[in-house]
Design an enzyme around this catalytic site. Sequence first.
Site, short mmCIF file in Angstrom:
data_model
loop_
_atom_site.label_atom_id
_atom_site.label_comp_id
_atom_site.label_asym_id
_atom_site.label_seq_id
_atom_site.Cartn_x
_atom_site.Cartn_y
_atom_site.Cartn_z
N SER A 1 -2.33 -7.84 3.25
CA SER A 1 -2.37 -7.77 3.87
C SER A 1 -2.93 -8.51 5.49
O SER A 1 -2.22 -8.89 6.05
CB SER A 1 -3.66 -6.93 3.94
OG SER A 1 -3.74 -5.37 4.37
N ARG B 1 -1.29 -6.09 -8.44
CA ARG B 1 0.02 -6.86 -8.24
C ARG B 1 -0.08 -8.22 -9.02
O ARG B 1 1.15 -8.53 -9.46
CB ARG B 1 -0.04 -8.34 -6.65
CG ARG B 1 -0.03 -6.32 -5.41
CD ARG B 1 -0.73 -7.30 -4.78
NE ARG B 1 -1.98 -7.67 -3.96
CZ ARG B 1 -3.00 -7.29 -3.01
NH1 ARG B 1 -2.66 -8.14 -1.89
NH2 ARG B 1 -4.42 -7.20 -3.18
N HIS C 1 0.70 -0.92 0.16
CA HIS C 1 0.19 0.19 0.37
C HIS C 1 0.78 0.93 0.16
O HIS C 1 0.55 2.04 -0.45
CB HIS C 1 -1.06 0.21 1.51
CG HIS C 1 -1.67 -1.25 1.49
ND1 HIS C 1 -2.00 -1.77 2.98
CD2 HIS C 1 -2.95 -1.05 0.28
CE1 HIS C 1 -2.76 -3.08 2.49
NE2 HIS C 1 -3.42 -2.59 1.49
N LYS D 1 -17.77 -7.52 8.29
CA LYS D 1 -15.82 -8.77 7.65
C LYS D 1 -15.20 -8.33 9.06
O LYS D 1 -15.56 -7.26 9.68
CB LYS D 1 -15.04 -7.62 7.21
CG LYS D 1 -14.85 -8.66 5.64
CD LYS D 1 -14.05 -7.20 4.60
CE LYS D 1 -13.27 -7.70 3.57
NZ LYS D 1 -11.94 -6.50 3.12
P1 ADP Z 1 -9.47 -4.41 -0.60
O1 ADP Z 1 -10.09 -4.60 1.73
O2 ADP Z 1 -9.94 -3.16 -1.37
O3 ADP Z 1 -8.88 -5.47 -1.19
P2 ADP Z 1 -7.21 -3.78 0.71
O4 ADP Z 1 -6.16 -3.24 1.96
O5 ADP Z 1 -6.38 -4.93 0.47
O6 ADP Z 1 -8.57 -3.80 0.40
O7 ADP Z 1 -6.12 -3.53 -0.82
C1 ADP Z 1 -6.82 -1.65 -1.70
C2 ADP Z 1 -6.16 -1.33 -2.54
O8 ADP Z 1 -4.44 -1.22 -2.21
C3 ADP Z 1 -6.00 -2.08 -3.61
O9 ADP Z 1 -6.36 -1.57 -5.25
C4 ADP Z 1 -4.76 -3.29 -3.79
O10 ADP Z 1 -5.26 -3.87 -4.63
C5 ADP Z 1 -3.94 -2.75 -3.28
N1 ADP Z 1 -2.78 -3.15 -2.82
C6 ADP Z 1 -2.51 -4.41 -1.91
N2 ADP Z 1 -2.10 -4.40 -1.47
C7 ADP Z 1 -0.50 -4.18 -2.57
C8 ADP Z 1 0.54 -4.53 -2.91
N3 ADP Z 1 1.49 -5.24 -2.16
N4 ADP Z 1 0.97 -4.07 -4.12
C9 ADP Z 1 -0.13 -3.35 -4.55
N5 ADP Z 1 -1.30 -2.65 -4.06
C10 ADP Z 1 -1.28 -3.02 -2.92
#
Ligand code: ADP
Length: 150
Positions: free
Chosen positions: A127, A90, A17, A41
Amino acid sequence: MKKAIFPGSFDPITLGHFDIIERGVTLFDELIIAIGINADKKYMFSLEERKAFIENTFAHEPKIKVVTYSGLTVNFCKEQNAQFILRGLRNPADFEFEKAIAHTNRKLSEIETVFLLTSSGKSYISSSIVRDVIRNNGDYTGLVPKAVRI
Ligand code: ADP
């Protein structure tokens, strides 16, 4: 003024992120990191903790704001007068998933989704993997910003 929303759960914020936010903020005048509230969730970290982790990480960056929201992301964008949604990609699975959401959002509104590809070396971080490492007492410090203290 170019304003974007970066929506997500951020449970917790990871270096993946962080990478997207640091690169994304250069494209906009304001970037709102929006933590979605989903009553169905189960989260590892409370909303307050998730918000504090992000605020502390970007305390030095005046263009970044951290807020929480519920409901449709496009409605929240309208409320905030944001013209763009920022998302990270990703891998092909992210692409397929994000494509459907972006098309739906375009159908519902004028909002454009801007995608950034993960920097090489960050694409494996999620995450859910971080939560697994934490649950099993592993060393998570190389996967998250310093502000994520447990
Ligand atoms: P959600 O619950 O909507 O999946 P996340 O908090 O997991 O939310 O992710 C929010 C955003 O961050 C999404 O666009 C996701 O693709 C991006 N994201 C998460 N991890 C990575 C990473 N390692 N590299 C690039 N983008 C990421």
